[in-house]
Design an enzyme around this catalytic site. Structure first.
Site, PDB file in Angstrom:
ATOM      1  N   SER A  61      29.214 -14.628  31.719  1.00 43.26           N
ATOM      2  CA  SER A  61      28.828 -15.414  30.543  1.00 43.26           C
ATOM      3  C   SER A  61      28.806 -16.914  30.804  1.00 43.26           C
ATOM      4  CB  SER A  61      29.774 -15.122  29.379  1.00 43.26           C
ATOM      5  OG  SER A  61      31.103 -15.417  29.753  1.00 43.26           O
TER       6      SER A  61
ATOM      7  N   HIS B 111      34.559 -19.207  25.891  1.00 41.85           N
ATOM      8  CA  HIS B 111      33.492 -20.009  26.507  1.00 41.85           C
ATOM      9  C   HIS B 111      33.592 -21.480  26.124  1.00 41.85           C
ATOM     10  CE1 HIS B 111      32.046 -15.808  25.844  1.00 41.85           C
ATOM     11  NE2 HIS B 111      31.902 -15.922  27.153  1.00 41.85           N
TER      12      HIS B 111
ATOM     13  N   ASP C 292      34.434 -20.726  21.611  1.00 43.15           N
ATOM     14  CA  ASP C 292      34.767 -19.522  20.845  1.00 43.15           C
ATOM     15  C   ASP C 292      36.038 -18.830  21.326  1.00 43.15           C
ATOM     16  OD1 ASP C 292      33.960 -18.610  23.260  1.00 43.15           O
ATOM     17  OD2 ASP C 292      32.298 -17.376  22.540  1.00 43.15           O
TER      18      ASP C 292
END
Ligand SMILES: *[C@@H]1O[C@H](CO)[C@@H](O)[C@H](O)[C@H]1NC(C)=O
Ligand SMILES: *[C@@H]1O[C@H](CO)[C@@H](O)[C@H](O)[C@H]1NC(C)=O
Ligand SMILES: *[C@@H]1O[C@H](CO)[C@@H](O)[C@H](O)[C@H]1NC(C)=O
Ligand SMILES: *[C@@H]1O[C@H](CO)[C@@H](O)[C@H](O)[C@H]1NC(C)=O
Ligand SMILES: *[C@@H]1O[C@H](CO)[C@@H](O)[C@H](O)[C@H]1NC(C)=O
Length: 387
Positions: free
Chosen positions: A45, A353, A350
């Site tokens: 990610s 990240h 979040d």
């Protein structure tokens, strides 16, 4: 002076110049700035620009709000480091391989998916946290892409222009940011710190095999990020709140495993450089830059580094029960998990990240070469160096 003498002197000088340049300074003929025509990325990610969104659930608003003003299939409020890298070379943002909707791959492609690991994960989405597209599969997708994109170019027609030229594969910059979820998988499976630590060499071997496979398909320029300080991220801080903390408030044992991962990664890159002398490898200590955001946030214009901007509950504003953009029911009322007021001064978006602001800071720092081995700026990542 006779014409012949002048010509001999000219050639003598030329030979002298060439030999000095190539013997004393083997990089003298590498260009000052590299003109990578494409970027090819593998990872998780940290660099996913749409793979997870295409394969599974796309992130919803307020993801993407800061820069794209809509969810942009990235796990951040805006751009990722890989986006800033693309911008630096005046290339378009790279699209996800899994994105089947009219996607343009002419100047790059992204095989990263959120929740990807280097090693085959034990528990795959939806029955556990990890992406099935672990590094070996990302490589195998790359392999298919390399051959099928050229078939499509040969066929011509409307799809041909969406594919990279054959020559780009050896001139592209290959970027990697993967490993965080291998550590996370171990921690969340309740392995001990020592057990996760002991599995690091195997992770690094598998990483190295994939780099060699890309090399054997023609890749020559490699830009490899170290793994970040996982022990500073709210999802880990919340789950292992009783672990020992360092002065920054990060989990010391978890970060030590990340540091060991990076030590082995760097060793492997030195080894790859020796084994594959016609390739250029840059190891990027992005860990150090990320850690500086947690250790000295004010110095860099940030605040509340350990607290998620878009999350819910607890000391770190994070709950595994609900993600950013979701809704949680508390005491019978629905609470929407939205953005904090000032994402521009926040580090963690979040809980897992980084914010666009943090990503921009990371990019600005790593692109100078100060955190790289060798100390070569991003724009010169095509230079070969012997180690
Ligand atoms: C694909 O992207 C490139 C680079 O941005 C652009 O020049 C080209 O026109 C695009 N192709 C199509 C078919 O949109
Ligand atoms: C790890 O331990 C916690 C606390 O004992 C437990 O709730 C959780 O289910 C365990 N996770 C796994 C994957 O075994
Ligand atoms: C991880 O393993 C290495 C090599 O055995 C060791 O030097 C290091 O102290 C270990 N780290 C942790 C946190 O266990
Ligand atoms: C939910 O209700 C309980 C009991 O009335 C209260 O202690 C708690 O603070 C409430 N939680 C929230 C988030 O309002
Ligand atoms: C925590 O997340 C909420 C969204 O649920 C956000 O409104 C709030 O500003 C965040 N808290 C901090 C301190 O950033």
């Amino acid at each position: 002076m006779s014409e012949r003498a002048a010509i001999s002197i000219f050639f003598f000088m030329l030979v002298l110049l060439l030999s000095q340049a190539s013997i004393l300074n083997p990089v003298a003929y590498e260009p000052k700035t590299c003109d990578f025509p494409a970027i090819i990325n593998l990872g998780d990610s940290n660099s996913d620009t749409g793979g997870y969104a295409a394969g599974f659930d796309p992130p919803t608003s307020p993801y993407g709000n800061t820069y794209f003003h809509m969810p942009a299939r990235r796990f951040s409020d805006g751009r990722l480091v890989i986006d800033f890298i693309a911008e630096a070379f005046d290339l378009p943002f790279i699209n996800a391989y899994l994105d089947s909707m009219g996607t343009n791959f002419s100047h790059g492609i992204n095989f990263a998916t959120a929740a990807s690991t280097i090693r085959l994960p034990n528990r795959i989405i939806p029955n556990g946290g990890f992406s099935p597209f672990y590094l070996d599969l990302q490589f195998s997708q790359f392999q298919q892409f390399k051959s099928r994109s050229q078939m499509i170019r040969k066929q011509g027609g409307m799809f041909a222009s969406l594919m990279p030229k054959a020559g780009y594969f050896s001139r592209a910059l290959y970027t990697f940011d993967i490993g965080q979820n291998d550590l996370g998988e171990g921690f969340f499976a309740n392995l001990t710190i020592q057990q996760v630590n002991a599995s690091v060499p195997d992770m690094i071997n598998k990483f190295s095999e994939n780099v060699k496979n890309i090399y054997s398909l023609g890749g020559r320029y490699f830009w490899v990020h170290s793994t970040g300080p996982i022990g500073c991220l709210p999802y880990v801080l919340t789950a292992f709140s009783s672990a020992e903390k360092d002065p920054a408030g990060c989990l010391k044992p978890h970060n030590e495993v990340a540091q060991y991962f990076n030590l082995k990664l760097k060793e492997t890159i030195v080894q790859l450089r020796n084994e594959l002398p016609s390739a250029a490898f840059t190891y990027v200590d992005i860990y150090a830059v990320k850690y500086s955001l947690f250790a000295e946030p004010q110095k860099h214009g940030f605040e509340l580094p350990l607290v998620a901007c878009c999350g819910y509950g607890g000391r770190y504003n994070y709950s595994a029960e609900v993600i950013c953009g979701g809704t949680i029911t508390v005491n019978g009322s629905d609470i929407f998990v939205g953005s904090c007021d000032r994402p521009l001064v926040r580090v963690v978006w979040d809980g897992i990240h980084y914010t666009e602001a943090a990503n921009k800071f990371l990019f600005d720092q790593i692109s100078t070469g100060s955190f790289s081995d060798p100390h070569v700026p991003l724009k010169q990542a095509c230079r070969r160096t012997s180690s």
